[in-house]
Design a protein around this motif. Structure first.
Motif, PDB file in Angstrom:
ATOM      1  N   THR A 290       0.850  -1.165   0.391  1.00 47.68           N
ATOM      2  CA  THR A 290       0.251  -0.065  -0.398  1.00 47.68           C
ATOM      3  C   THR A 290       1.093   1.445   0.374  1.00 47.68           C
ATOM      4  O   THR A 290       2.210   0.814   0.534  1.00 47.68           O
ATOM      5  CB  THR A 290      -0.780   0.523   1.971  1.00 47.68           C
ATOM      6  N   GLN A 292       1.156   5.633   1.125  1.00 43.31           N
ATOM      7  CA  GLN A 292       0.612   6.687   1.132  1.00 43.31           C
ATOM      8  C   GLN A 292       1.929   7.575   1.376  1.00 43.31           C
ATOM      9  O   GLN A 292       2.618   7.486   0.878  1.00 43.31           O
ATOM     10  CB  GLN A 292       1.203   6.199   3.281  1.00 43.31           C
ATOM     11  N   THR A 293       0.911   9.179   1.411  1.00 41.58           N
ATOM     12  CA  THR A 293       1.137  10.330   0.769  1.00 41.58           C
ATOM     13  C   THR A 293       2.117  11.170   2.614  1.00 41.58           C
ATOM     14  O   THR A 293       0.996  11.267   2.943  1.00 41.58           O
ATOM     15  CB  THR A 293       0.637  11.161   0.283  1.00 41.58           C
ATOM     16  N   ARG A 294       3.393  11.203   2.829  1.00 47.70           N
ATOM     17  CA  ARG A 294       3.274  11.747   4.053  1.00 47.70           C
ATOM     18  C   ARG A 294       3.815  13.636   3.400  1.00 47.70           C
ATOM     19  O   ARG A 294       4.848  13.684   2.475  1.00 47.70           O
ATOM     20  CB  ARG A 294       4.439  11.265   4.243  1.00 47.70           C
ATOM     21  N   ARG A 329       0.447  12.707   6.735  1.00 48.16           N
ATOM     22  CA  ARG A 329      -0.426  12.449   5.834  1.00 48.16           C
ATOM     23  C   ARG A 329      -0.804  13.654   5.553  1.00 48.16           C
ATOM     24  O   ARG A 329      -1.354  14.312   6.070  1.00 48.16           O
ATOM     25  CB  ARG A 329      -1.413  11.423   6.842  1.00 48.16           C
ATOM     26  N   ASP A 337      -2.558   6.601  -4.333  1.00 46.10           N
ATOM     27  CA  ASP A 337      -2.873   6.783  -2.944  1.00 46.10           C
ATOM     28  C   ASP A 337      -4.052   6.425  -2.272  1.00 46.10           C
ATOM     29  O   ASP A 337      -4.567   6.349  -2.845  1.00 46.10           O
ATOM     30  CB  ASP A 337      -2.150   7.968  -2.772  1.00 46.10           C
ATOM     31  N   SER A 342      -6.038   4.327   4.565  1.00 46.03           N
ATOM     32  CA  SER A 342      -5.737   2.965   3.859  1.00 46.03           C
ATOM     33  C   SER A 342      -5.371   1.301   3.876  1.00 46.03           C
ATOM     34  O   SER A 342      -5.699   1.368   5.445  1.00 46.03           O
ATOM     35  CB  SER A 342      -3.689   3.792   3.222  1.00 46.03           C
ATOM     36  N   GLY A 430      -1.223   4.138  10.394  1.00 51.25           N
ATOM     37  CA  GLY A 430      -2.376   4.885   9.046  1.00 51.25           C
ATOM     38  C   GLY A 430      -2.960   3.581   8.705  1.00 51.25           C
ATOM     39  O   GLY A 430      -3.933   3.832   7.833  1.00 51.25           O
ATOM     40  N   VAL A 431      -2.409   2.396   8.165  1.00 48.56           N
ATOM     41  CA  VAL A 431      -2.466   1.291   7.277  1.00 48.56           C
ATOM     42  C   VAL A 431      -4.064   0.557   8.067  1.00 48.56           C
ATOM     43  O   VAL A 431      -3.562  -0.398   9.092  1.00 48.56           O
ATOM     44  CB  VAL A 431      -1.583   0.295   6.869  1.00 48.56           C
TER      45      VAL A 431
END
Length: 483
Positions: A290, A292-294, A329, A337, A342, A430-431
């Motif tokens: 997966t 993620q955008t940080r 995030r 994304d 997510s 966050g997953v």
């Protein structure tokens, strides 16, 4: 494992009494050991999910100290009732085992009746990484750390135990120099489209005279540059970065701000200025991936050091800043994304290549979707799942790891992605389904190992190499020895 993590694992099940959730059969016993300051919350929730998967998490004793013994004795009686062995039996010191009576010798592991082990001892491993100038522990503390790693290595080598990931790859991750070499090797072998390779050097090359043939042109021709310590984890300083305007500022940083560090223990890489202030975190558990955008570092977030404000050309990003960015995030509409909640998704559903059984990196790279063309003034888009999965297979295959996080930045002008960091067993912040995916992965790894062990094999034993004073079997990838 520290006492705090042990208590988190030994709490009562989250399943309501009288209405247990159906569990797969057979029940697996999985040993768990983690850093004192990391992942305690993750493991607390993992314990809650374990019963649903027919898995019992067992704190793995690596110390014979009083605190460790007290922690082990605090385990719930239900563990002894279910498996017919008492907790006190499972934590007795192994007087016959090598390593000074450490709790996790071979016979202790046998008493624990473990099927697999999940480990995250990167802080201990970093202590044993020889680096000049870092704050050393006293000799007694260092030997205690070495003892824990010897015990963990012995536990992972037990014939009845499946190691979810080998230690040899993790040793390469805690050492930034060995990590960048591993990433380079993986990317050169994979030749993935839309992925570049960042050059790198040590601080000694930066300190060399400008006309010296030992200094690569990219290092002396311009900037900005990023300076990182060799140790990737452990003490707080390992997470701090320096952003310098050019080679001259880098030399001032090495002689002033990082004066206690030998230049050879500082990693230097180019800084991608036009990356839109975002970093893409690719989280992997086995074949599940997966993205993620940080938020990423930018000059506006740095603190001027080493001279008058605005004049030194040296910006520092301390651990507090880095942790804040890690938790920030960013919503992003780009492909790949996962937004605010997510997940890995169900195997074979939605993620496409994210759960593909294909292990041929060349075949995966041939199927990678073209990257979205960069739009001037807009932040770059996250990588597609095919590209992210191909990166996981290439880098994870090189390191022999299945639990990893890969940090990417994208040059907004060219659309080329660069790997800027790799972490072992990240917190998967966050997953939402990370715990369930991990437990399914553990079960798959154990079943796969048992299936392979039932077939005759003529493979020679892995060579053993010394890592931090601990003999570790080397991981073999691509026909070559990887350590």
């Amino acid at each position: 494992m520290p006492p705090s993590c042990g208590r988190l694992l030994s709490g009562p099940s989250s399943t309501a009494a009288g209405s247990p959730s159906p569990s797969p059969s057979p029940t697996f016993r999985v040993g768990v050991t983690c850093n004192a300051k990391k992942q305690s919350l993750f493991f607390a929730h993992l314990n809650e999910a374990a019963d649903r998967h027919g898995i019992q998490l067992v704190p793995l004793p690596l110390d014979a100290g009083d605190a460790e013994r007290e922690w082990q004795l605090s385990q719930s009686p239900r563990h002894a009732d279910r498996h017919g062995c008492s907790d006190s039996d499972s934590i007795h010191e192994d007087e016959d085992d090598a390593g000074g009576g450490l709790a996790a010798g071979p016979s202790a592991v046998a008493r624990l009746q473990l099927d697999a082990i999940i480990h995250k001892r990167t802080d201990d491993m970093a202590v044993l990484l020889p680096c000049h100038g870092d704050s050393p522990l006293d000799a007694v503390a260092t030997e205690a750390v070495r003892g824990r790693m010897v015990a963990l290595n012995a536990a992972l080598a037990a014939p009845s135990v499946t190691a979810v990931d080998c230690l040899s790859g993790v040793w390469r991750v805690v050492d930034r120099f060995r990590l960048v070499d591993a990433v380079d090797a993986a990317l050169r072998r994979a030749r993935l489209p839309h992925v570049g390779i960042l050059p790198h050097a040590d601080g000694a090359a930066l300190m060399a005279p400008a006309r010296s043939c030992t200094a690569p042109r990219w290092l002396t021709a311009g900037g900005p540059l990023l300076l990182k310590r060799r140790r990737a984890c452990g003490e707080a300083a390992s997470h701090e970065l320096l952003l310098v305007a050019d080679a001259a500022a880098g030399r001032r940083a090495l002689s002033g701000v990082l004066s206690r560090h030998y230049p050879a223990d500082v990693l230097v890489t180019p800084f991608i200025e036009d990356h839109g202030g975002v970093v893409f975190k690719v989280y992997a558990i086995g074949r599940s991936v997966t993205i993620q955008t940080r938020a990423s570092i930018s000059p506006a977030l740095g603190r001027e050091v080493g001279g008058a404000a605005g004049g030194s050309g040296i910006l520092s990003f301390d651990i507090d800043t880095m942790l804040s960015l890690k938790k920030t995030r960013l919503p992003h509409a780009g492909v790949g994304d996962m937004g605010g909640g997510s997940s890995f998704g169900r195997p074979g559903v939605g993620g496409g290549w994210a759960t593909s059984p294909c292990t041929d990196v060349q075949a995966v790279s041939a199927a990678v979707e073209p990257a979205s063309p960069p739009i001037p003034g807009e932040p770059p888009s996250p990588p597609s799942h095919p590209l992210a999965s191909a990166l996981v297979r290439a880098i994870g295959g090189e390191l022999g790891m299945t639990l990893l996080g890969i940090d990417l930045v994208c040059n907004a002008r060219t659309g080329i992605y660069y790997v800027v960091d790799v972490n072992y067993f990240p917190g998967y912040t966050g997953v939402v389904d990370a715990h369930d995916v991990l437990l399914r992965h553990v079960r798959e790894v154990v079943n796969d190992r048992r299936g392979r062990s039932s077939s005759p094999s003529s493979a020679p034993p892995s060579p053993v190499v010394g890592m931090g004073g601990v003999g570790v079997p080397a991981f073999s990838a691509g026909g070559e020895c990887r350590v």
